[in-house]
Design an enzyme around this catalytic site. Structure first.
Site, mmCIF file in Angstrom:
data_model
loop_
_atom_site.group_PDB
_atom_site.id
_atom_site.type_symbol
_atom_site.label_atom_id
_atom_site.label_comp_id
_atom_site.label_asym_id
_atom_site.label_seq_id
_atom_site.Cartn_x
_atom_site.Cartn_y
_atom_site.Cartn_z
ATOM 1 N N THR A 70 0.857 -1.189 0.000
ATOM 2 C CA THR A 70 0.000 0.000 0.000
ATOM 3 C C THR A 70 0.894 1.241 0.000
ATOM 4 O O THR A 70 0.697 2.172 -0.779
ATOM 5 C CB THR A 70 -0.937 -0.022 1.222
ATOM 6 O OG1 THR A 70 -1.785 -1.176 1.101
ATOM 7 C CG2 THR A 70 -1.791 1.219 1.316
ATOM 8 N N ASN A 147 -5.651 -9.254 -8.187
ATOM 9 C CA ASN A 147 -5.739 -10.029 -6.947
ATOM 10 C C ASN A 147 -7.032 -10.821 -6.827
ATOM 11 O O ASN A 147 -7.081 -11.848 -6.177
ATOM 12 C CB ASN A 147 -5.573 -9.124 -5.714
ATOM 13 C CG ASN A 147 -6.376 -7.861 -5.797
ATOM 14 O OD1 ASN A 147 -6.315 -7.130 -6.784
ATOM 15 N ND2 ASN A 147 -7.154 -7.586 -4.769
ATOM 16 N N GLN A 175 0.764 -9.462 -6.868
ATOM 17 C CA GLN A 175 0.261 -10.839 -7.039
ATOM 18 C C GLN A 175 1.102 -11.638 -8.027
ATOM 19 O O GLN A 175 0.887 -12.838 -8.191
ATOM 20 C CB GLN A 175 -1.210 -10.817 -7.490
ATOM 21 C CG GLN A 175 -2.161 -10.245 -6.462
ATOM 22 C CD GLN A 175 -2.300 -11.115 -5.216
ATOM 23 O OE1 GLN A 175 -1.924 -12.300 -5.210
ATOM 24 N NE2 GLN A 175 -2.827 -10.537 -4.148
ATOM 25 N N GLY A 196 5.930 -8.541 0.958
ATOM 26 C CA GLY A 196 6.474 -9.823 1.396
ATOM 27 C C GLY A 196 5.430 -10.872 1.727
ATOM 28 O O GLY A 196 5.622 -12.060 1.448
ATOM 29 N N HIS A 197 4.302 -10.434 2.282
ATOM 30 C CA HIS A 197 3.378 -11.442 2.831
ATOM 31 C C HIS A 197 2.617 -12.222 1.773
ATOM 32 O O HIS A 197 1.908 -13.169 2.095
ATOM 33 C CB HIS A 197 2.442 -10.826 3.882
ATOM 34 C CG HIS A 197 1.354 -9.949 3.361
ATOM 35 N ND1 HIS A 197 0.060 -10.383 3.254
ATOM 36 C CD2 HIS A 197 1.350 -8.662 2.959
ATOM 37 C CE1 HIS A 197 -0.701 -9.381 2.811
ATOM 38 N NE2 HIS A 197 0.062 -8.325 2.627
ATOM 39 N N THR A 233 13.661 3.836 10.977
ATOM 40 C CA THR A 233 14.643 2.788 11.302
ATOM 41 C C THR A 233 14.263 1.489 10.604
ATOM 42 O O THR A 233 13.105 1.061 10.669
ATOM 43 C CB THR A 233 14.677 2.570 12.831
ATOM 44 O OG1 THR A 233 14.963 3.825 13.427
ATOM 45 C CG2 THR A 233 15.710 1.544 13.236
ATOM 46 N N CYS A 321 -8.583 -6.669 1.932
ATOM 47 C CA CYS A 321 -8.581 -5.293 2.459
ATOM 48 C C CYS A 321 -9.982 -4.717 2.532
ATOM 49 O O CYS A 321 -10.215 -3.751 3.244
ATOM 50 C CB CYS A 321 -7.742 -4.389 1.564
ATOM 51 S SG CYS A 321 -6.047 -4.893 1.484
HETATM 52 N N1 PLP Z 1 -1.860 -4.642 -4.434
HETATM 53 C C1 PLP Z 1 -2.444 -5.841 -4.608
HETATM 54 C C2 PLP Z 1 -2.719 -6.327 -5.999
HETATM 55 C C3 PLP Z 1 -2.779 -6.617 -3.501
HETATM 56 O O1 PLP Z 1 -3.367 -7.810 -3.673
HETATM 57 C C4 PLP Z 1 -2.503 -6.124 -2.209
HETATM 58 C C5 PLP Z 1 -2.883 -6.884 -0.996
HETATM 59 O O2 PLP Z 1 -3.901 -7.510 -0.944
HETATM 60 C C6 PLP Z 1 -1.891 -4.866 -2.090
HETATM 61 C C7 PLP Z 1 -1.585 -4.155 -3.225
HETATM 62 C C8 PLP Z 1 -1.582 -4.261 -0.740
HETATM 63 O O3 PLP Z 1 -0.569 -4.968 -0.108
HETATM 64 P P1 PLP Z 1 -0.219 -4.706 1.442
HETATM 65 O O4 PLP Z 1 -1.119 -5.606 2.202
HETATM 66 O O5 PLP Z 1 1.208 -5.096 1.578
HETATM 67 O O6 PLP Z 1 -0.434 -3.280 1.699
#
Ligand code: PLP
Length: 375
Positions: A70, A147, A175, A196-197, A233, A321
């Site tokens: 984000t 996504n 993705q 990363g996640h 940091t 989200c």
């Molecule tokens: N962009 C896409 C296509 C995503 O699928 C996501 C997370 O679902 C994001 C951005 C946002 O990632 P983050 O959770 O690291 O803010």
């Protein structure tokens, strides 16, 4: 539990946790410190930066660590402020909320935003992009892989068009990482975001690639970290975890499709062939190997998800989200505006840890749940 929501997040791999452990326990110094206990961590950060750079074919100096995608998406688009004469942004109606909502915020600051439509398959018309770009266009932000549907945009062509028309190109590749090959040397992309996640590192660490010479203004002002491009940091454990996850993603990439696609296809074909009134959302082939987004006509997504959850099956009705909002999926609405599909769809997104048994159990549970909801 059967976890079929890998586009929402992925588990941290044991090797990633192991690599992080020293930096959560004994090596807890501040990399900006002058004494060795902290300063030696600078080289640890640089090793991780190289691991991430290798995943996308970049120079390590072009990699900025952020807190999440984000932030990376916001920071890339905000780079347009480096050229105050250009006040137009081009994006698409199916981007992640971190792009769309930031563009909406910029509209309030007087920027003009063009949101390109997609067709029923979730694909863009490149002629629409060519028409939309003007000499006022500062930045084009178009994602690599969606996504919700897994639909892949032709990013190399998009990058060429942007370059030839003098607009900067930002690609949200969140993705795509670990699922398809990313090589920034092969495409004219100026900014590229990762998190990363989505590829087995922990949450809370993201990446922004900024091509050398592309304009950039810090999005977070502070200290001199990240070559003055992102203050704060450095989170050494998260950066180390991200580096390890990037190394593993690169190693596993050649086998990813071979492992995941047959499982996804079995699940998708099983549902579409045996459950009446179901429909695939997204292009049949121009799509990630792990994602199946299916409309179950006449069934509310939330009711079906609840029954699946009771069976221990984790899937979703779109972006994590926005899961707590009542809004139907903006992605499916953009693809099929006249149908109720955006409130009646489920996204299954598989990962390398899934098995044939997971797919078999899910097919049984979906058949049972849809029959009882329709009855
Ligand atoms: N962009 C896409 C296509 C995503 O699928 C996501 C997370 O679902 C994001 C951005 C946002 O990632 P983050 O959770 O690291 O803010």
């Amino acid at each position: 539990m059967i976890y079929l929501d890998h586009n929402a997040t992925t588990p941290v791999l044991p090797e990633v946790l192991e690599a992080m452990m020293p930096y959560l326990t004994t090596e807890w110094g501040n990399p900006s410190s002058a004494y060795k206990f902290g300063a030696k961590l600078k080289s640890v950060i640089e090793t991780a930066r190289e691991q991430v750079a290798e995943l996308i074919g970049a120079h390590s100096t072009d990699i900025i660590f952020t807190s999440c995608a984000t932030e990376s998406n916001n920071a890339a688009i905000a780079a347009l402020k480096a050229n105050p004469d250009k006040r137009h942004i081009v994006t698409s109606s199916v981007e992640h909320s971190s792009v769309l909502n930031y563009c909406r915020a910029l509209e309030k600051e007087g920027y003009r935003v063009t949101c390109l439509p997609v067709d029923r398959d979730g694909l863009l018309k490149l002629s629409d992009l060519e028409t939309a770009i003007t000499d006022q266009t500062a930045v084009v932000s178009l994602m690599w892989a969606n996504n919700e549907t897994g639909v892949l945009f032709p990013v190399e062509r998009i990058a060429e068009i942007c370059r030839s028309r003098g607009a900067l190109y930002h690609c949200d590749a969140v993705q795509a990482a670990g699922k398809v090959e990313i090589d920034v040397r092969k495409m004219a992309v100026d900014y590229l975001s990762l998190t990363g996640h989505k590829f087995h590192a922990p949450k809370g660490i993201g990446v922004l690639y900024v091509r050398r010479k592309a304009p950039f203004l810090p999005f977070i002002y502070g200290g001199h970290q990240e070559r003055h491009r992102r203050g704060g940091t450095e989170s050494v454990p998260l950066i180390v975890g991200l580096g390890k996850a990037a190394e593993l993603a690169r190693k596993h990439l050649p086998d990813y499709e071979k492992k995941v696609r047959p499982l996804r296809d079995k699940l998708e074909e099983g549902i579409l062939s045996s459950i009446p009134d179901t429909e695939l959302n997204g292009h049949k082939s121009q799509r990630l190997a792990n994602t199946a987004n299916i409309t179950f006509h006449g069934i509310e997504s939330e009711a079906l998800l609840m029954l699946l959850d009771k069976e221990g099956i984790c899937a979703s009705s779109g972006s994590a989200c926005l899961a707590d909002s009542d809004e139907p999926s903006h992605v499916i609405k953009a693809m099929k505006p006249a149908s109720a599909a955006s409130r009646q769809m489920i996204r299954f997104s598989l990962g390398e840890q899934n098995s044939q048994t997971d797919v078999g159990c899910t097919l049984g549970a979906v058949a049972h749940a849809t029959t009882s909801l329709r009855d």
